[in-house]
Each structure stands twice: as structure tokens, then as C-alpha cells.
Design a protein around this motif. Structure first.
Motif, PDB file in Angstrom:
ATOM      1  N   THR A 151      39.135 -64.553 -12.638  1.00  0.00           N
ATOM      2  CA  THR A 151      38.360 -65.761 -12.327  1.00  0.00           C
ATOM      3  C   THR A 151      37.174 -65.415 -11.441  1.00  0.00           C
ATOM      4  OG1 THR A 151      40.407 -67.052 -12.385  1.00  0.00           O
ATOM      5  CG2 THR A 151      38.472 -68.100 -11.425  1.00  0.00           C
ATOM      6  N   GLY A 152      35.976 -65.789 -11.903  1.00  0.00           N
ATOM      7  CA  GLY A 152      34.772 -65.569 -11.114  1.00  0.00           C
ATOM      8  C   GLY A 152      34.410 -66.811 -10.312  1.00  0.00           C
ATOM      9  N   PHE A 153      33.895 -66.590  -9.085  1.00  0.00           N
ATOM     10  CA  PHE A 153      33.484 -67.691  -8.211  1.00  0.00           C
ATOM     11  C   PHE A 153      32.068 -67.426  -7.694  1.00  0.00           C
ATOM     12  CE2 PHE A 153      38.084 -67.660  -7.996  1.00  0.00           C
ATOM     13  CZ  PHE A 153      38.427 -69.003  -8.045  1.00  0.00           C
ATOM     14  N   ALA A 154      31.389 -68.505  -7.282  1.00  0.00           N
ATOM     15  CA  ALA A 154      30.031 -68.389  -6.741  1.00  0.00           C
ATOM     16  C   ALA A 154      29.927 -69.215  -5.463  1.00  0.00           C
ATOM     17  CB  ALA A 154      29.012 -68.872  -7.771  1.00  0.00           C
ATOM     18  N   ASP A 155      28.846 -68.986  -4.726  1.00  0.00           N
ATOM     19  CA  ASP A 155      28.602 -69.855  -3.571  1.00  0.00           C
ATOM     20  C   ASP A 155      27.821 -71.079  -4.053  1.00  0.00           C
ATOM     21  OD1 ASP A 155      25.895 -69.198  -3.824  1.00  0.00           O
ATOM     22  OD2 ASP A 155      26.045 -67.557  -2.368  1.00  0.00           O
ATOM     23  N   SER A 156      27.406 -71.915  -3.128  1.00  0.00           N
ATOM     24  CA  SER A 156      26.756 -73.176  -3.514  1.00  0.00           C
ATOM     25  C   SER A 156      25.238 -73.075  -3.599  1.00  0.00           C
ATOM     26  CB  SER A 156      27.133 -74.275  -2.512  1.00  0.00           C
ATOM     27  OG  SER A 156      26.682 -73.932  -1.205  1.00  0.00           O
ATOM     28  N   THR A 157      24.707 -71.868  -3.433  1.00  0.00           N
ATOM     29  CA  THR A 157      23.256 -71.706  -3.522  1.00  0.00           C
ATOM     30  C   THR A 157      22.808 -71.867  -4.975  1.00  0.00           C
ATOM     31  OG1 THR A 157      23.314 -70.147  -1.666  1.00  0.00           O
ATOM     32  CG2 THR A 157      21.334 -70.156  -3.034  1.00  0.00           C
ATOM     33  N   GLY A 158      21.750 -72.665  -5.195  1.00  0.00           N
ATOM     34  CA  GLY A 158      21.253 -72.854  -6.550  1.00  0.00           C
ATOM     35  C   GLY A 158      21.942 -74.012  -7.245  1.00  0.00           C
ATOM     36  N   LYS A 159      21.672 -74.136  -8.543  1.00  0.00           N
ATOM     37  CA  LYS A 159      22.233 -75.237  -9.316  1.00  0.00           C
ATOM     38  C   LYS A 159      23.681 -74.949  -9.696  1.00  0.00           C
ATOM     39  CE  LYS A 159      17.792 -76.665 -11.274  1.00  0.00           C
ATOM     40  NZ  LYS A 159      17.035 -76.931 -12.526  1.00  0.00           N
ATOM     41  N   ALA A 160      24.473 -75.995  -9.706  1.00  0.00           N
ATOM     42  CA  ALA A 160      25.904 -75.856  -9.983  1.00  0.00           C
ATOM     43  C   ALA A 160      26.158 -75.284 -11.375  1.00  0.00           C
ATOM     44  CB  ALA A 160      26.587 -77.213  -9.831  1.00  0.00           C
ATOM     45  N   GLN A 161      25.375 -75.744 -12.370  1.00  0.00           N
ATOM     46  CA  GLN A 161      25.585 -75.264 -13.735  1.00  0.00           C
ATOM     47  C   GLN A 161      25.275 -73.778 -13.853  1.00  0.00           C
ATOM     48  OE1 GLN A 161      27.004 -76.951 -16.186  1.00  0.00           O
ATOM     49  NE2 GLN A 161      26.904 -75.091 -17.478  1.00  0.00           N
ATOM     50  N   ALA A 162      24.221 -73.349 -13.184  1.00  0.00           N
ATOM     51  CA  ALA A 162      23.856 -71.931 -13.209  1.00  0.00           C
ATOM     52  C   ALA A 162      24.931 -71.089 -12.523  1.00  0.00           C
ATOM     53  CB  ALA A 162      22.505 -71.727 -12.533  1.00  0.00           C
ATOM     54  N   ASN A 163      25.468 -71.603 -11.434  1.00  0.00           N
ATOM     55  CA  ASN A 163      26.529 -70.884 -10.729  1.00  0.00           C
ATOM     56  C   ASN A 163      27.802 -70.793 -11.584  1.00  0.00           C
ATOM     57  OD1 ASN A 163      25.000 -70.406  -8.430  1.00  0.00           O
ATOM     58  ND2 ASN A 163      25.602 -72.337  -7.450  1.00  0.00           N
ATOM     59  N   MET A 164      28.078 -71.869 -12.321  1.00  0.00           N
ATOM     60  CA  MET A 164      29.242 -71.860 -13.204  1.00  0.00           C
ATOM     61  C   MET A 164      29.094 -70.785 -14.283  1.00  0.00           C
ATOM     62  SD  MET A 164      32.192 -73.156 -14.005  1.00  0.00           S
ATOM     63  CE  MET A 164      32.300 -74.775 -13.208  1.00  0.00           C
ATOM     64  N   GLU A 165      27.909 -70.723 -14.882  1.00  0.00           N
ATOM     65  CA  GLU A 165      27.668 -69.746 -15.941  1.00  0.00           C
ATOM     66  C   GLU A 165      27.703 -68.319 -15.393  1.00  0.00           C
ATOM     67  OE1 GLU A 165      26.898 -68.362 -19.821  1.00  0.00           O
ATOM     68  OE2 GLU A 165      27.670 -70.242 -18.989  1.00  0.00           O
ATOM     69  N   LEU A 166      27.118 -68.125 -14.210  1.00  0.00           N
ATOM     70  CA  LEU A 166      27.113 -66.791 -13.610  1.00  0.00           C
ATOM     71  C   LEU A 166      28.532 -66.339 -13.278  1.00  0.00           C
ATOM     72  CD1 LEU A 166      25.541 -64.377 -12.475  1.00  0.00           C
ATOM     73  CD2 LEU A 166      25.371 -65.626 -10.296  1.00  0.00           C
ATOM     74  N   SER A 167      29.328 -67.240 -12.733  1.00  0.00           N
ATOM     75  CA  SER A 167      30.701 -66.871 -12.374  1.00  0.00           C
ATOM     76  C   SER A 167      31.522 -66.542 -13.627  1.00  0.00           C
ATOM     77  CB  SER A 167      31.363 -67.994 -11.577  1.00  0.00           C
ATOM     78  OG  SER A 167      31.513 -69.166 -12.364  1.00  0.00           O
ATOM     79  N   ARG A 168      31.258 -67.265 -14.727  1.00  0.00           N
ATOM     80  CA  ARG A 168      31.978 -66.985 -15.975  1.00  0.00           C
ATOM     81  C   ARG A 168      31.610 -65.601 -16.513  1.00  0.00           C
ATOM     82  NH1 ARG A 168      31.180 -66.674 -21.093  1.00  0.00           N
ATOM     83  NH2 ARG A 168      28.948 -67.193 -20.887  1.00  0.00           N
TER      84      ARG A 168
END
Length: 225
Positions: A151-168
Motif C-alpha cells: 500500500t502506497g501513501f502520500a502526504d497532503s501536499t498537492g491535489k488529492a487525486q494526484a496524490n492518490m495516483e502517485l501512491s498507487r
């Protein structure tokens, strides 16, 4: 004819016959010959016996030396195997400590810092992260029947959708690495990856230190299906 005349006549007939018999050579009777078989007895001198004994003793020493070398080689092979097991045990202990392994009866969880694995806004695994991922594979090999969730996770910097895609993408990158580089550690049917973006932070997103902790990859192993 009187008897005298008959005697003279008989003599006249017999005398030539006797002369003929006398002229025929009668071969001598063959004499039986005794054949004597001579048996030659070969005697070995004391020096020759000593030389043969010395050669046999030398050959025996060679066999004993070879046998000793084989036993030593076998002992070394066994010791090498023991050392390999001991080294692997130490490596696993080190990996568990560095990966902050948390273990329960049913599952095991490992934590990988995102900044160790990836550059900012990238899902390409750093070369420097390979040793850490090899540690993950080492632990996964202990649970060949376990189900693995990356499972990948991100911080809250930037847009939520972009963070979701990056973590995936980061979760998928770790999964792919483990399958490609450590094919014996886990089968493709038992490992899945997902991204959860900003969800489930482990620290505050209000400062750099907290955000660094939130950029992470967690690996959970269910010990049995």
C-alpha cells in the motif's frame, strides 16, 4: 614214392621260404619312454618382498590421505551450510529491525519510508533503495503461503487525486520489483498493490517532518490464506 623222396621234396620247398623270411627286417619293439615333467619353483627374495610391502604401505597412506581429505571436505561443507544459515538468520533479524516490523499472530507489517524509495513526485524506485527491498524479499520468503498487500501513501501536499495516483503507482512499483528481483519470495497470485493517497496519515501534515513520515509504503503479510 618212398618216404625219403617225400622228405627231400619237402625240404626243397621249405628252404627257400625260410630264406625269404630271414630277409624280412623285423622292427624292434618300441620301448616305453618315461617323460619327466620339471616344475620350476620361483622364489621371491627378501628384498623383493620388502619392496612390495613398502609399495603397498605407500598406497595405503595415499588412500588414508584421500579419505581424510574427503572427510575434511565434508566437514567444511557442513560447516559452510551452518554458517549460511546463521548469516541468513542475522540478516533477517537486521531486516526486521530496519523495516520496523510489527507482528501479530495472523499478520506481519513492514514500513518503507517514501523518501528512501522514491524521489519527489516520482514512482521510479531509487537504486539506493534496492538493498532495503531485498530485505523485504528476505522476510517474505519466510511466508511463501502468505498473502501480501503493498500500500502506497502520500502526504497532503498537492491535489488529492494526484496524490492518490502517485501512491498507487508507488505501490505497483514496489510490487513489480519484488516479483522481478525476488521471484522465489512470493508468487504473483498472492501479492496485490494499491494506493491510498492522503488517507491514514501517521503524523501531522503541518510540518516537513510529519509529511516525510506520511510519504511511505506499507507491506502487510497475512501469514496464511
Amino acid at each position: 614214392m618212398n618216404r625219403t623222396d617225400l622228405s627231400l621234396k619237402s625240404a626243397a620247398i621249405l628252404l627257400p621260404a625260410l630264406g625269404l623270411l630271414a630277409s624280412v627286417a623285423i622292427p624292434p619293439v618300441a620301448r616305453a619312454e618315461t617323460v619327466t615333467t620339471k616344475t620350476t619353483v620361483t622364489t621371491t627374495s627378501t628384498d623383493e618382498i620388502a619392496s612390495q610391502e613398502k609399495a603397498l604401505q605407500e598406497k595405503m597412506r595415499e588412500y588414508e590421505k584421500t579419505d581424510l581429505e574427503l572427510k575434511q571436505a565434508e566437514a567444511l561443507r557442513l560447516r559452510k551450510g551452518q554458517l549460511e544459515v546463521e548469516i541468513k538468520t542475522l540478516e533477517i533479524q537486521k531486516a526486521r529491525r530496519e523495516l520496523q516490523v510489527q507482528e501479530t499472530k495472523d499478520e506481519l507489517e513492514m514500513l518503507l519510508e517514501g523518501d528512501v524509495l522514491f524521489d519527489t513526485n516520482s514512482a521510479v524506485i531509487k537504486t539506493g533503495a534496492h538493498p532495503r527491498l531485498r530485505q523485504v524479499a528476505l522476510i517474505l520468503a519466510e511466508y511463501p503461503r502468505g498473502r501480501v498487500m503493498v500500500t502506497g501513501f502520500a502526504d497532503s501536499t498537492g491535489k488529492a487525486q494526484a496524490n492518490m495516483e502517485l501512491s498507487r503507482k508507488r505501490g505497483e512499483a514496489v510490487k513489480t520489483y519484488l516479483l522481478d528481483k525476488s521471484p522465489g519470495a512470493i508468487s504473483s497470485e498472492r501479492i496485490v498493490a494499491e494506493g491510498r493517497g492522503e488517507a491514514s496519515p501517521v503524523a501531522t501534515n503541518q510540518d516537513a517532518a510529519g509529511r516525510q513520515l506520511n510519504r511511505r509504503v506499507e507491506i502487510t503479510v497475512s501469514k496464511s490464506l
